[in-house]
Design an enzyme around this catalytic site. Structure first.
Site, PDB file in Angstrom:
ATOM      1  N   PHE A  40       0.836  -1.201   0.000  1.00  0.00           N
ATOM      2  CA  PHE A  40       0.000   0.000   0.000  1.00  0.00           C
ATOM      3  C   PHE A  40       0.873   1.254   0.000  1.00  0.00           C
ATOM      4  CE2 PHE A  40      -2.329   3.314   2.430  1.00  0.00           C
ATOM      5  CZ  PHE A  40      -3.292   3.578   1.463  1.00  0.00           C
ATOM      6  N   GLN A  41       0.589   2.152  -0.886  1.00  0.00           N
ATOM      7  CA  GLN A  41       1.331   3.404  -1.059  1.00  0.00           C
ATOM      8  C   GLN A  41       2.814   3.177  -1.323  1.00  0.00           C
ATOM      9  OE1 GLN A  41       0.210   6.195   2.112  1.00  0.00           O
ATOM     10  NE2 GLN A  41      -1.467   6.907   0.821  1.00  0.00           N
ATOM     11  N   LYS A  66       9.984   3.041   6.393  1.00  0.00           N
ATOM     12  CA  LYS A  66       9.377   3.343   7.691  1.00  0.00           C
ATOM     13  C   LYS A  66      10.096   2.627   8.827  1.00  0.00           C
ATOM     14  CE  LYS A  66       4.851   3.619   9.905  1.00  0.00           C
ATOM     15  NZ  LYS A  66       3.411   3.348   9.778  1.00  0.00           N
TER      16      LYS A  66
END
Lengths: 568, 193
Positions: free
Chosen positions: A112-113, A162
Site C-alpha cells: 500500500f502506497q 518506515k
C-alpha cells in the site's frame, strides 16, 4: 545517544542549519512527523499538496541560497513532489526532499502506497538515495545537503523506509570530511583558457556579456560589475540572470531571448564576441542555432562541463565556478571604450522605447504592463517578486527592473505553471523582512491555489497579484500567431477570486482600471498576512517582442510603432 | 551541417570507473536514454579493487557527442573516472560464442579451417551443431561471423567490447569508501540506488 532513525533525521537537519521544512504527513513518514515534536527549533509548514511543498522549498532556496527542505510520505505523496523536483532540477535550485517509504521487507511487493520513488526521480534529481541501513542515514543526509548546494546545485531526494525511521541505534554524528570519489565540483579555470579568453575580451570591438543564473548563485555580482565597467561591455541577462547587474545600470541592455529586449537580441546577432557567464544557451534564448550570433567568437564559462558545446559551439569553454573564474580573468581585463558599439545598441533601445506600450496614452482597458510597472513603482523596485508562468511572467521580466540578485524567483527551464504562489510562500519564509509579491496568472494560480490555506494558516505576509485576462494568455498568443486565431481550450471560466480569497479569510480587492492600481497595491501592503488583488486586464494582450520558436533571434515579431499599426 | 572531423559518426569506446554499488548501472543506462545517446554495447565487471567496477561503453557517435557523453557520465555522483580510450592507443576485445551447424563433414572441415585463420576455437562440437569461441578486436569478430554465415548460424552471444589504453596511462582510483563499522564489524550494504 540512542536515537530512532526519525530522530537521526531531525538531528542531522538541525546540524545542516534547517529552520523550516515544508511537507505533508502520511503513513510511511509518520515516525518522522512524530519525532518533529521533539525538535521545535525546526518549523514545519503544513502544505495542501506536496507539489506546493516542493515549490516552497525551491522558493526558499532561491531567495536565500540555502538548501530548502520538503518532506512527504510514500507513494502518491512522493509522486506529487515530482513536478517540483523537476522544476528545481531545470533551474539548478538546491533542495532536499525526504520521502517515507514502505518497510524494507515490503519493498518490491506492491505494498500500500509503495512507489519506486528513487526510480521515478532518477532522471530529475542531481542524486538520490534509498536508505537500506540505518547506520548510513547520517552519512546520506550530510551527503545529500552537500551535493544539493555545491557545484551546480540541484535537488537531492532521500527515500527512507518506515522501519528505518523506527529502528534505534547509538547515534554519533559523523564529523569526518565527506568523501565522494566521483564528485569533484570544478573551481578554478585552466590558466591557458583564461589567457585565450582575455585575448578575445581585450581585442573585441563589439563584445556582449550574457549573464545567467550562475552569476547570481555564485555571488559573482561584484565581479561582473567590475568587468563590465572596466571594459565597458554591455550586459544582457537571461530570465534567471535578472538581478546579476542592476537593471538601471547604463550598460545593462536587459533580458535576451524569445521575449527579451529587441536590443539584446540584435546586439547578440551583431556582436563579435559573446562572453557567456553562468548561462546555458537554452533554446528560449538562442532561437535558431544555425543563425545564432553568426559573427561572434564565443567564450562560455560554466560550472557544468556538459554544458560546454552542448547547444552552441564555443571557441573557449571554461569549466569552473564563475566567481572564481572571473577573479582569474579580472586582473587581465583592460580598460576599454566601445563607444560606437554602445551607441548602436542605444539606437536600438530608442527604437524599442518608441514602440513601448508603457510610453503611450493609456487606453480605456487595463494593461498588464501598467499593472506590473505601477507595482514596481509602489514597491520602490525592491520587492522579491515570484511569478508563475506565462504572459504575466514575461511582462514582469520586462516591466519590473530588478536591482538586486535573487529578487526575481521564477520557473525558467521547466516553465512550471502553479509555481508562483507556493514559491512565494517559501521565499517569504526565507526572507521574512523582505516584501514578497506572488505575481500569477489566472490559469497557473488555479493549479496550486489550495496553498492559500497554507498562507492563511501560517499568516505569512505574501501579497498575491492575479493578472486575470480570463485566458491562458500565452497559449492564446501562440494560437493567434501560429494557429489562425483558433482559441481552443484557452478561454477560462474563473471563480470570483475576491470571494474565493475571502472564503480563506484572506483580504482581497478587484481592480478594473488603472487609477485603482496603486491604491490596491497599498491596500495589500498594509495587511499583516496574505492579501490578494485581482487585476482584470485586457483579454487579448500580446507580449512583444517575440521570437517564434526556432526562428532566427533577430527575426522578432515587434510591436508596431505608433501610427504604423496594421489593420488586420 | 558542415562535415568536420568532430561530426562524422564513428565508433568510440568510453571506459568508466564506477562505485561498486547497486543501481549504478541503472543510473548509467538511464543517462543514455535521457540524453538520447545511442549505445552500441555496454559491459560491466569488477576490477582488482573491490569497491570499483569498470564499464566499457561502445557508442556510434560523433566525436563531439562522445565528449558530451563523457562529461555527462562524469556528472553522475557514483562515476569516479571517465576516459575515451578510443582517442588514444588502446587494446580492445570482444568475445563471441557462435553456434553453427556442423551436421556434415564439409562444414566440420570448414570450421577447422576458419579456426586456424582466426583467433577462434571450437569449444563444443556434436553431430548437429558446434560452438565457436572467438576473442578478438570487434572487426575481426565481425569478419568471422560473415565467414560463418554460409554454414548457418543458429545462436550467438557477444560480450560487447572491453578496452584498455596502451602503455603507462593508468586508469585507476585509489578510492576506499568510508565504511562505518557496525557492531558485527561487517561492512554495510551499499546504499546508493
Amino acid at each position: 545517544m540512542l536515537l530512532s532513525g526519525a530522530e537521526i533525521v531531525m538531528e542531522c537537519l538541525l546540524r545542516e542549519g534547517v529552520e523550516v521544512m515544508f511537507g505533508y504527513p502520511g503513513g510511511a513518514i509518520l515516525p518522522t512527523y512524530d519525532a518533529m515534536t521533539k525538535y521545535p527549533q525546526i518549523h514545519h509548514v503544513l502544505v495542501r499538496h506536496e507539489q506546493g511543498a516542493c515549490h516552497m522549498a525551491d522558493g526558499y532556496a532561491r531567495a536565500t541560497g540555502r538548501v530548502g527542505v520538503a518532506i512527504a510520505t510514500s507513494g502518491p505523496g512522493a509522486t506529487n513532489l515530482v513536478t517540483g523536483i523537476s522544476t528545481a532540477m531545470m533551474d539548478s535550485s538546491p533542495i532536499v526532499c525526504i520521502t517515507g517509504q514502505v518497510t524494507r521487507g515490503a519493498i518490491g511487493s506492491d505494498a500500500f502506497q509503495e512507489t519506486d520513488v528513487t526510480g521515478v526521480t532518477l532522471p530529475i534529481t542531481k542524486h538520490n538515495y534509498l536508505v537500506m541501513d540505518i547506520h548510513e542515514l547520517p552519512y546520506v543526509i550530510r551527503e545529500a545537503f552537500y551535493i544539493a548546494r555545491t557545484g551546480r546545485p540541484g535537488p537531492v531526494l532521500i527515500d527512507i523506509p518506515k522501519d528505518i525511521q523506527i529502528e534505534k541505534i547509538e547515534f554519533v554524528y559523523p564529523e569526518e570530511p565527506i568523501r565522494l570519489p566521483g564528485y569533484r565540483p570544478p573551481e578554478t579555470a585552466d590558466e591557458e583558457d583564461v589567457e585565450t579568453a582575455l585575448n578575445l575580451i581585450n581585442q573585441a570591438k563589439r563584445p556582449i556579456i550574457l549573464a545567467g543564473h550562475g552569476i547570481v548563485m555564485a555571488g559573482a555580482v561584484g565581479e561582473l560589475r567590475e568587468m563590465v565597467e572596466r571594459a565597458q561591455i554591455p550586459v544582457t541577462l537571461t530570465l534567471l540572470g535578472k538581478g546579476a547587474i542592476p537593471e538601471n545600470h547604463p550598460l545593462t541592455v536587459g533580458m535576451m531571448g524569445m521575449h527579451g529586449e529587441a536590443a539584446s537580441n540584435l546586439a547578440i546577432q551583431e556582436a563579435d564576441l559573446l562572453i557567456a557567464l553562468g548561462m546555458r544557451f537554452d533554446d528560449r534564448v538562442t532561437g535558431n542555432l544555425k543563425t545564432y550570433a553568426p559573427n561572434a567568437r564565443k567564450i562560455h564559462v560554466d560550472i557544468d562541463a556538459s554544458e560546454i558545446n552542448k547547444n552552441v559551439k564555443v571557441d573557449v569553454g571554461i569549466v569552473g565556478d564563475v566567481k572564481t573564474v572571473m577573479r582569474q580573468l579580472l586582473p587581465g581585463v583592460q580598460q576599454t571604450q566601445h563607444a560606437e558599439w554602445l551607441n548602436r545598441i542605444r539606437d536600438w533601445q530608442e527604437d524599442s522605447d518608441e514602440r513601448d506600450i508603457i510610453n503611450r496614452e493609456s487606453p480605456e482597458v487595463l494593461l498588464s504592463a501598467q499593472v506590473i510597472n505601477d507595482l514596481w513603482k509602489c514597491t520602490g523596485g525592491d520587492a522579491i517578486t515570484v511569478t508563475d508562468v506565462g504572459q504575466h511572467q514575461m511582462v514582469e521580466a520586462q516591466y519590473y527592473p530588478h536591482q538586486r540578485p535573487s529578487t526575481l524567483i521564477t520557473s525558467g527551464g521547466a516553465g512550471t505553471m502553479g509555481f508562483g504562489l507556493p514559491a512565494a510562500i517559501g521565499a517569504k519564509f526565507g526572507m521574512p523582512h523582505e516584501e514578497v509579491w506572488a505575481i500569477v496568472g489566472d490559469g497557473g494560480f488555479q493549479m496550486t491555489l489550495c496553498e492559500l490555506a497554507t498562507a492563511k494558516q501560517e499568516n505569512i505576509n505574501v501579497n498575491i497579484a492575479i493578472i486575470n485576462n480570463n485566458y491562458l494568455g500565452m497559449v492564446r498568443q501562440w494560437q493567434e500567431f501560429f494557429y489562425e486565431h483558433r482559441y481552443h481550450a484557452t478561454p477560462m471560466f474563473n471563480p470570483d477570486f475576491v470571494k474565493l480569497a475571502e472564503a480563506y479569510g484572506i483580504p482581497a480587492m478587484r481592480v478594473t482600471s488603472r487609477d485603482q492600481v496603486m491604491e490596491a497595491v497599498e491596500f495589500a501592503r498594509g495587511i499583516d498576512g496574505p492579501a490578494l488583488i485581482e487585476f482584470m486586464v485586457e483579454k487579448e494582450e500580446i507580449v512583444y517582442p517575440m521570437v517564434p520558436a526556432g526562428a532566427d533571434l533577430h527575426n522578432m515579431i515587434r510591436r508596431p510603432k505608433p501610427g504604423e499599426e496594421q489593420v488586420s | 551541417m558542415e562535415q568536420t572531423y568532430t561530426n562524422i559518426p564513428k565508433k568510440h569506446i568510453l571506459v568508466a570507473l564506477v562505485e561498486n554499488k547497486p543501481g549504478v548501472l541503472n543510473r548509467v543506462a538511464s543517462l543514455f536514454r535521457r540524453r538520447n545517446f545511442n549505445v552500441d554495447s555496454l559491459t560491466v565487471g569488477r576490477t582488482h579493487r573491490p569497491h570499483i567496477s569498470r564499464m566499457t561503453i561502445g557508442v556510434d557517435s560523433t566525436r563531439a557527442d562522445a565528449n558530451r557523453i563523457a562529461s555527462n557520465l562524469n556528472k553522475l555522483i557514483n562515476v569516479i573516472e571517465v576516459s575515451i580510450v578510443s582517442q588514444e592507443p588502446h587494446v580492445s576485445r570482444d568475445l563471441a560464442l557462435i553456434k553453427v551447424r556442423s551436421n556434415d563433414a564439409d562444414s566440420r572441415n570448414r570450421l577447422t579451417v576458419l579456426c586456424e585463420r582466426y583467433p577462434a576455437r571450437i569449444v563444443d562440437i556434436g553431430t548437429e551443431v558446434a560452438i565457436i569461441e572467438i576473442t578478438a578486436q570487434e572487426d575481426v569478430v565481425e569478419a568471422l561471423i560473415e565467414d560463418l554465415k554460409p554454414l548457418g548460424i543458429v545462436e550467438m552471444v557477444r560480450t560487447g567490447v572491453v578496452a584498455m589504453g596502451r602503455g603507462v596511462r593508468i586508469l585507476d582510483s585509489q578510492y576506499e569508501p568510508v565504511v562505518p563499522a557496525n557492531s558485527n564489524g561487517h561492512a554495510y550494504q551499499a546504499y546508493s540506488v
